[in-house]
Enzyme design. Structure first.
Site, PDB file in Angstrom:
ATOM      1  N   PRO A   2       0.827  -1.210   0.000  1.00  0.00           N
ATOM      2  CA  PRO A   2       0.000   0.000   0.000  1.00  0.00           C
ATOM      3  C   PRO A   2       0.864   1.264   0.000  1.00  0.00           C
ATOM      4  O   PRO A   2       1.696   1.456   0.880  1.00  0.00           O
ATOM      5  CB  PRO A   2      -0.791  -0.129   1.302  1.00  0.00           C
ATOM      6  CG  PRO A   2      -0.774  -1.585   1.635  1.00  0.00           C
ATOM      7  CD  PRO A   2       0.546  -2.082   1.139  1.00  0.00           C
ATOM      8  N   GLU A   3       0.651   2.083  -1.018  1.00  0.00           N
ATOM      9  CA  GLU A   3       1.377   3.333  -1.126  1.00  0.00           C
ATOM     10  C   GLU A   3       0.470   4.473  -0.668  1.00  0.00           C
ATOM     11  O   GLU A   3      -0.671   4.244  -0.242  1.00  0.00           O
ATOM     12  CB  GLU A   3       1.843   3.543  -2.572  1.00  0.00           C
ATOM     13  CG  GLU A   3       2.706   2.426  -3.130  1.00  0.00           C
ATOM     14  CD  GLU A   3       4.134   2.447  -2.586  1.00  0.00           C
ATOM     15  OE1 GLU A   3       4.452   3.335  -1.766  1.00  0.00           O
ATOM     16  OE2 GLU A   3       4.927   1.583  -2.981  1.00  0.00           O
ATOM     17  N   LYS A  58       2.597   7.015   4.168  1.00  0.00           N
ATOM     18  CA  LYS A  58       1.932   5.705   4.091  1.00  0.00           C
ATOM     19  C   LYS A  58       1.337   5.286   5.435  1.00  0.00           C
ATOM     20  O   LYS A  58       0.983   4.123   5.616  1.00  0.00           O
ATOM     21  CB  LYS A  58       2.941   4.655   3.619  1.00  0.00           C
ATOM     22  CG  LYS A  58       3.624   5.005   2.298  1.00  0.00           C
ATOM     23  CD  LYS A  58       4.722   4.012   1.958  1.00  0.00           C
ATOM     24  CE  LYS A  58       5.537   4.458   0.757  1.00  0.00           C
ATOM     25  NZ  LYS A  58       6.612   3.494   0.415  1.00  0.00           N
TER      26      LYS A  58
END
Length: 276
Positions: A2-3, A58
């Site tokens: 996940p960015e 993030k």
């Protein structure tokens, strides 16, 4: 992994389902994702209302009405979800927040590299982790001030979370493509106009990704991401996605910069002179 766009999507989801809700139970299915111990988290969370959600790079944060802050980091495979009945719990739910309206919010993490912890504040967490400003908030002036004298290559520098928080590998490739800067260009050779182009590209790439809820296949055909061997949805049934969207006869090249897979257009992003 996940960015920033995924985490912003998660934050907005959490904002919709958990904001102003009281947490009635804190259910731990796998303590491996906990940094703060379960008893401390239970005492800090149960009976508290979530007053706001925030994001830095993030990382996602839930601010509670007792002044404490819960930090969520999603590791390589983290996600969030919601359900009401135990049989409907998403697979790989590691932690569940039970809410007063009967909904349960799941912290999902197949590989268990995500982390949940209490922190004093977002600012304290940022300082402790040595994170730079959020990538959506960074300015061209900040980029020039921090990077303008460095002789390292620009791609690894942009990946440094101490420079700006939230830029991951594919995002930096996309930013450099949109700014027409070679990933191996030395930062000290960049001109003020290059830093302005970098800033504009960061805004373009991140706002586009967030608008599309990080669904990459829906990105504009003008984006480099379609050449990353993921799919041909931008140009179905053809290999056109492997060519530069600006120069359809120029193949996108793949190499490695700083040990990371890197894509660039040899025509749009000319290689730096050896003297650089």
């Amino acid at each position: 992994m996940p960015e920033l766009p995924e985490v912003e999507t998660y934050r907005r989801f959490l904002n919709d389902v958990i904001l102003h809700q009281t947490i009635t139970a804190f259910e731990v299915k796998d303590a491996k994702v906990l940094v703060t111990d379960e008893d401390t988290l239970h005492k800090a969370l149960v009976g508290q209302r979530v007053t706001s959600t925030r994001r830095l790079g993030k990382n996602c944060f839930l601010e509670l009405d007792n002044g404490q802050v819960l930090a969520l980091h999603f590791g390589m495979t983290g996600d969030v979800g919601a359900y009401r009945d135990e049989p409907d719990a998403p697979r790989f739910t590691r932690v569940a927040f039970h809410l007063e309206d009967g909904l349960r919010v799941a912290f999902i993490d197949p590989r268990k590299f995500g982390r949940i912890r209490l922190v004093e504040s977002v600012a304290q967490y940022q300082k402790a982790k040595k994170l730079g400003p959020d990538a959506l908030d960074v300015t061209a002036e900040h980029l020039q001030a921090v990077l303008g004298t460095k002789k390292s290559m620009i791609k690894p520098l942009l990946l440094d979370q101490g420079v700006t928080a939230g830029l991951g590998n594919w995002i930096v490739d996309e930013v450099l493509f949109q700014a027409k800067i070679h990933p191996e260009r030395r930062a000290h050779t960049l001109l003020p106009k290059d830093f302005k182009a970098l800033h504009a590209a960061i805004q373009l790439v991140l706002t586009t990704a967030i608008q599309q809820e990080a669904t990459y296949r829906n990105f504009p055909v003008s984006f480099l991401i379609h050449a990353r061997e993921w799919d041909d949805s931008a140009t179905p049934g053809t290999d056109a996605h492997t060519f530069c969207p600006r120069h359809p006869k120029t193949l996108i090249e793949k190499g490695y910069v700083g040990g990371r897979a890197t894509y660039h257009c040899p025509k749009c992003q000319p290689a730096p002179a050896e003297a650089d």
